[in-house]
Design an enzyme around this catalytic site. Structure first.
Site, PDB file in Angstrom:
ATOM      1  N   TYR A   1      30.034  49.995  34.099  1.00 30.46           N
ATOM      2  CA  TYR A   1      30.899  49.448  35.147  1.00 30.46           C
ATOM      3  C   TYR A   1      32.351  49.929  35.053  1.00 30.46           C
ATOM      4  O   TYR A   1      33.035  50.056  36.053  1.00 30.46           O
ATOM      5  CB  TYR A   1      30.898  47.913  35.077  1.00 30.46           C
TER       6      TYR A   1
ATOM      7  N   HIS B   1      51.858  23.315  48.233  1.00 32.01           N
ATOM      8  CA  HIS B   1      53.062  23.192  47.411  1.00 32.01           C
ATOM      9  C   HIS B   1      53.421  24.577  46.870  1.00 32.01           C
ATOM     10  O   HIS B   1      52.540  25.317  46.440  1.00 32.01           O
ATOM     11  CB  HIS B   1      52.788  22.216  46.252  1.00 32.01           C
TER      12      HIS B   1
ATOM     13  N   LYS C   1      45.247  40.674  28.261  1.00 36.75           N
ATOM     14  CA  LYS C   1      43.975  40.752  28.978  1.00 36.75           C
ATOM     15  C   LYS C   1      43.192  39.442  28.842  1.00 36.75           C
ATOM     16  O   LYS C   1      42.646  38.901  29.812  1.00 36.75           O
ATOM     17  CB  LYS C   1      43.164  41.934  28.442  1.00 36.75           C
TER      18      LYS C   1
ATOM     19  N   THR D   1      31.576  44.891  25.180  1.00 39.64           N
ATOM     20  CA  THR D   1      31.848  44.040  24.015  1.00 39.64           C
ATOM     21  C   THR D   1      31.277  42.655  24.360  1.00 39.64           C
ATOM     22  O   THR D   1      32.006  41.764  24.784  1.00 39.64           O
ATOM     23  CB  THR D   1      33.360  43.937  23.723  1.00 39.64           C
TER      24      THR D   1
ATOM     25  N   ASP E   1      26.976  58.595  26.964  1.00 34.97           N
ATOM     26  CA  ASP E   1      26.248  57.325  27.004  1.00 34.97           C
ATOM     27  C   ASP E   1      24.983  57.478  26.176  1.00 34.97           C
ATOM     28  O   ASP E   1      24.342  58.529  26.201  1.00 34.97           O
ATOM     29  CB  ASP E   1      25.901  56.952  28.452  1.00 34.97           C
TER      30      ASP E   1
ATOM     31  N   ASN F   1      42.142  36.237  31.998  1.00 32.04           N
ATOM     32  CA  ASN F   1      40.832  35.666  32.348  1.00 32.04           C
ATOM     33  C   ASN F   1      40.703  34.214  31.901  1.00 32.04           C
ATOM     34  O   ASN F   1      40.050  33.410  32.553  1.00 32.04           O
ATOM     35  CB  ASN F   1      39.706  36.525  31.770  1.00 32.04           C
TER      36      ASN F   1
ATOM     37  N   LYS G   1      28.845  36.050  41.826  1.00 32.93           N
ATOM     38  CA  LYS G   1      29.876  35.737  42.824  1.00 32.93           C
ATOM     39  C   LYS G   1      29.509  36.386  44.155  1.00 32.93           C
ATOM     40  O   LYS G   1      28.532  37.131  44.247  1.00 32.93           O
ATOM     41  CB  LYS G   1      31.251  36.179  42.350  1.00 32.93           C
TER      42      LYS G   1
ATOM     43  N   CYS H   1      33.326  38.515  32.414  1.00 26.63           N
ATOM     44  CA  CYS H   1      34.722  38.416  31.975  1.00 26.63           C
ATOM     45  C   CYS H   1      35.141  36.982  31.705  1.00 26.63           C
ATOM     46  O   CYS H   1      35.388  36.604  30.563  1.00 26.63           O
ATOM     47  CB  CYS H   1      35.604  39.032  33.042  1.00 26.63           C
TER      48      CYS H   1
HETATM   49  N1  SAJ Z   1      35.033  31.419  40.576  1.00 26.23           N
HETATM   50  C1  SAJ Z   1      35.087  30.061  40.896  1.00 26.23           C
HETATM   51  N2  SAJ Z   1      36.167  29.600  41.583  1.00 26.23           N
HETATM   52  C2  SAJ Z   1      37.177  30.425  41.973  1.00 26.23           C
HETATM   53  C3  SAJ Z   1      37.121  31.788  41.645  1.00 26.23           C
HETATM   54  C4  SAJ Z   1      36.040  32.260  40.929  1.00 26.23           C
HETATM   55  O1  SAJ Z   1      34.192  29.283  40.570  1.00 26.23           O
HETATM   56  O2  SAJ Z   1      38.119  29.931  42.619  1.00 26.23           O
HETATM   57  C5  SAJ Z   1      33.884  31.950  39.816  1.00 26.23           C
HETATM   58  C6  SAJ Z   1      33.147  33.055  40.552  1.00 26.23           C
HETATM   59  O3  SAJ Z   1      32.212  32.517  41.445  1.00 26.23           O
HETATM   60  C7  SAJ Z   1      32.521  33.813  39.400  1.00 26.23           C
HETATM   61  C8  SAJ Z   1      33.561  33.680  38.279  1.00 26.23           C
HETATM   62  O4  SAJ Z   1      34.390  32.605  38.647  1.00 26.23           O
HETATM   63  O5  SAJ Z   1      31.327  33.190  38.983  1.00 26.23           O
HETATM   64  C9  SAJ Z   1      34.380  34.917  38.007  1.00 26.23           C
HETATM   65  O6  SAJ Z   1      34.768  35.546  39.199  1.00 26.23           O
HETATM   66  P1  SAJ Z   1      36.220  36.186  39.454  1.00 26.23           P
HETATM   67  O7  SAJ Z   1      36.267  36.629  40.853  1.00 26.23           O
HETATM   68  O8  SAJ Z   1      37.277  35.245  39.012  1.00 26.23           O
HETATM   69  O9  SAJ Z   1      36.374  37.395  38.463  1.00 26.23           O
HETATM   70  P2  SAJ Z   1      35.473  38.540  37.778  1.00 26.23           P
HETATM   71  O10 SAJ Z   1      34.814  37.979  36.570  1.00 26.23           O
HETATM   72  O11 SAJ Z   1      34.616  39.238  38.758  1.00 26.23           O
HETATM   73  O12 SAJ Z   1      36.652  39.548  37.337  1.00 26.23           O
HETATM   74  C10 SAJ Z   1      37.705  39.089  36.456  1.00 26.23           C
HETATM   75  C11 SAJ Z   1      39.059  39.445  37.082  1.00 26.23           C
HETATM   76  N3  SAJ Z   1      40.110  38.762  36.332  1.00 26.23           N
HETATM   77  C12 SAJ Z   1      41.107  38.105  36.926  1.00 26.23           C
HETATM   78  O13 SAJ Z   1      41.203  37.981  38.129  1.00 26.23           O
HETATM   79  C13 SAJ Z   1      42.150  37.501  36.028  1.00 26.23           C
HETATM   80  C14 SAJ Z   1      39.247  40.950  37.036  1.00 26.23           C
HETATM   81  O14 SAJ Z   1      40.537  41.304  37.496  1.00 26.23           O
HETATM   82  C15 SAJ Z   1      39.080  41.466  35.597  1.00 26.23           C
HETATM   83  O15 SAJ Z   1      39.212  42.871  35.526  1.00 26.23           O
HETATM   84  C16 SAJ Z   1      37.668  41.130  35.172  1.00 26.23           C
HETATM   85  O16 SAJ Z   1      37.549  39.689  35.198  1.00 26.23           O
HETATM   86  C17 SAJ Z   1      37.439  41.681  33.780  1.00 26.23           C
HETATM   87  O17 SAJ Z   1      36.809  42.745  33.649  1.00 26.23           O
HETATM   88  O18 SAJ Z   1      37.958  41.116  32.815  1.00 26.23           O
END
Ligand code: SAJ
Length: 425
Positions: free
Chosen positions: A11, A242, A204, A83, A31, A208, A314, A258
Site C-alpha cells: 500500500y 464552536h 506519526k 509493521t 518484495d 493517529n 471505511k 493505522c
Molecule cells: N472513523 C470513525 N469516525 C470518524 C472517522 C473515522 O469511526 O469520524 C473510523 C473509520 O470508519 C475507520 C477508522 O476510523 O474504520 C479509520 O479511518 P480514517 O479515515 O480515520 O483513517 P485511515 O486509517 O484510513 O488512515 C489514517 C490517516 N490518519 C489520520 O488522518 C491522522 C492517514 O492520514 C494515515 O496516513 C493513515 O492512518 C496511516 O497510514 O497511518
C-alpha cells in the site's frame, strides 16, 4: 538522479516507488512475494488504489522501475514494509523492518541514504534499526545517512496525499534530514519539515492516536445519547459549530491498519499511558454495542438471520484490514444468528460475500456497518419484499430513516435514543 531500492511493494511502498521513479529517479522495488513481483512487472496492481495503476504503467513505460525478489546496490534504501501489531503482547512486530535492515547492511556503502517510512514505536530507529545497519561496519551519520519519514497518506487517496501532504523528516543528523528533503522534493508539493528521528516517530503515532481517542469520545457520547433520549449526531454537528471544537463521528468501531494499531505502539514502552489504552478499549467494544442494539430490535425472535451491509473498514474502499465488521459477525454468530454479507467493494473476506438480493432474502435485520456512499441509494421497499422481518440498524447514520420507516422498517440508529426532539409540540 539517484538509484533507489525500495523494500516492500504494498500500500505504501508501491506508490512511493512509482512516484520516485516517475520523478527523475530509477527504482528497484523489492518484495518477498514472487507473485507481487511478477504482477507489478506486468503492470498489475493487486489492490485498489486510485490512480496507482496508471502511475505504475507510466513508470514501467519509462523503464525507471523494476520489481525484484532480491535487493541490489543503490544510493538510497527505502523501507516501506508492514509493521503489524502482535495481538497477544499488543506490541509492534518489527520483524519485516529487521529483515530489510539486515539485507541493507549487506549492500550499504559509504555515502548511501537509508529511509524508514514504516510506522514504528518511539525509539525504534536508534535502538533497533541503526545497530543492524551498523553491522555493515559503517557508522550512521558519519558514513551513511539515516532518516525516518513516516508515511501519512490516507488509503483510497494515497497518491494525491503523498504528493500534496506536508511531510515530517526526522534525521539522525541535520545533514541526513536535509539530503532527504532534496529527494522528497522531487515529487512532494507540501511542506517538508525537518526534525530528529524520535520526534518523527512520535509525530506519526500522535496523529493517529489523536484521531482514535477523538472517535472513542464520540462513541462514548453516542452511548450517553442513546441512554438519555438524544440524537448525538445532531449534537456533535452543533457542538462542532464552536470554533475550537471538532468531534469526529461515532460508529461501529475503528478499523484499518493505522488507527486501530498505532496507539498501541505509543503505549507499549510507557508506564504513563492511560487514555490511549482506554480509548482503544472503547472503540474495540463498539461491535458488541452494535450487537446489543440489534438484539434489542430482534428480542423474542427465533432462528434469526441478519444481513451485514459493508465489511470494508471505511467508506468506498475494498480494504478490510482490522475491520470492526469481523468482530460483529463473530459476536452475532456467537448469539446463534445466521449472518449474510453484502459489500460491493470487497473481493476477499474471511466469510462468504453475496449479492444484495441474496443477502436480504429471508433476513430479519439489515445492519449497516460501512458507510459506502452507494448504500444511500438502497431501496427500502424493494428490500422489504425480500426480507422476513423489517428491521434496520444504521451504525453510521447515513440512511434516510423516515423513508425506511415509511416502508415498514423498525429503525435503530447508533447514537440515537428513543423520544428525542422537542419536549412539547
Ligand atoms: N472513523 C470513525 N469516525 C470518524 C472517522 C473515522 O469511526 O469520524 C473510523 C473509520 O470508519 C475507520 C477508522 O476510523 O474504520 C479509520 O479511518 P480514517 O479515515 O480515520 O483513517 P485511515 O486509517 O484510513 O488512515 C489514517 C490517516 N490518519 C489520520 O488522518 C491522522 C492517514 O492520514 C494515515 O496516513 C493513515 O492512518 C496511516 O497510514 O497511518
Amino acid at each position: 538522479m539517484k538509484r533507489f531500492c525500495v523494500f516492500g511493494l504494498g500500500y505504501i511502498g508501491l506508490p512511493t516507488a512509482c512516484l520516485f521513479s516517475t520523478h527523475g529517479h530509477t527504482v528497484i522495488g523489492v518484495d518477498s512475494d514472487k507473485r507481487v513481483v511478477q504482477e507489478i512487472n506486468k503492470g498489475k496492481v493487486l489492490f485498489e488504489e486510485s490512480c496507482l495503476q496508471e502511475l505504475l504503467k507510466t513508470a514501467l513505460a519509462e523503464n525507471s522501475l523494476v520489481a525484484k525478489i532480491e535487493p541490489e546496490i543503490a544510493d538510497v534504501f527505502l523501507i516501506a514494509v508492514p509493521t503489524p501489531l502482535d495481538k497477544e503482547t499488543r506490541m509492534a512486530d518489527l520483524r519485516y523492518v529487521r529483515e530489510a535492515a539486515n539485507a541493507i547492511s549487506r549492500y550499504i556503502k559509504r555515502g548511501n541514504m537509508v529511509i524508514l517510512e514504516s510506522t514504528v514505536p518511539p525509539g525504534a530507529c536508534e535502538k533497533m534499526l541503526l545497530p543492524i545497519l551498523e553491522e555493515s561496519g559503517l557508522q550512521g551519520g558519519k558514513d551513511f545517512h539515516l532518516v525516518h519519514c513516516p508515511e501519512r497518506a490516507i488509503p483510497g487517496n494515497t497518491i494525491h496525499e503523498m504528493v500534496h501532504n506536508d511531510r515530517i523528516i526526522g534525521g539522525i543528523d541535520r545533514k541526513s534530514a536535509e539530503l532527504a528533503r532534496e529527494l522528497y522534493s522531487s515529487f512532494v508539493e507540501g511542506s517538508l519539515y525537518l526534525t530528529d528521528l524520535r520526534t518523527a516517530e512520535i509525530v506519526k503515532l500522535m496523529e493517529n492516536t489523536f484521531r482514535d481517542v477523538n472517535i472513542a469520545l464520540a462513541n462514548e457520547f453516542a452511548q450517553i445519547g442513546e441512554e438519555n433520549g438524544m440524537n448525538i449526531w445532531e449534537a456533535v454537528e452543533l457542538a462542532n459549530k464552536h470554533p475550537r471544537v471538532e468531534i469526529l463521528k461515532p460508529g461501529p468501531g475503528v478499523g484499518g491498519h493505522c488507527l486501530a494499531i498505532d496507539p498501541w505502539f505509543l503505549a507499549e514502552n510507557s508506564t504513563s499511558s492511560r487514555i490511549i489504552a482506554f480509548a482503544r478499549e472503547i472503540n474495540e467494544s463498539m461491535p458488541r454495542h452494535v450487537l446489543t442494539l440489534t438484539m434489542e430490535l430482534l428480542k423474542g425472535m427465533k432462528s434469526v438471520t441478519v444481513t451485514v451491509l459493508g465489511v470494508a473498514y471505511k467508506a468506498d474502499v475494498g480494504d478490510v484490514r482490522e475491520t470492526p465488521a469481523l468482530k460483529f459477525i463473530r459476536l452475532a454468530q456467537g448469539e446463534g444468528y445466521k449472518v449474510k454479507i453484502y459489500d460491493p467493494y470487497v473481493k476477499d473476506f474471511e466469510y462468504a460475500l453475496c449479492s444484495l438480493e441474496e443477502a436480504a432474502r429471508g433476513s430479519d435485520c439489515l445492519v449497516l456497518i460501512t458507510d459506502h456512499s452507494m448504500f444511500k441509494q438502497l431501496d427500502p421497499v424493494k428490500l422489504s419484499r425480500l426480507m422476513r422481518s423489517k428491521n434496520l440498524v444504521d451504525t453510521r447514520n447515513i440512511l434516510e430513516h423516515e423513508k425506511w420507516r415509511e416502508a415498514g422498517f423498525e429503525v435503530r440508529v447508533l447514537g440515537v435514543g428513543a423520544h428525542y426532539g422537542y419536549t412539547k409540540s
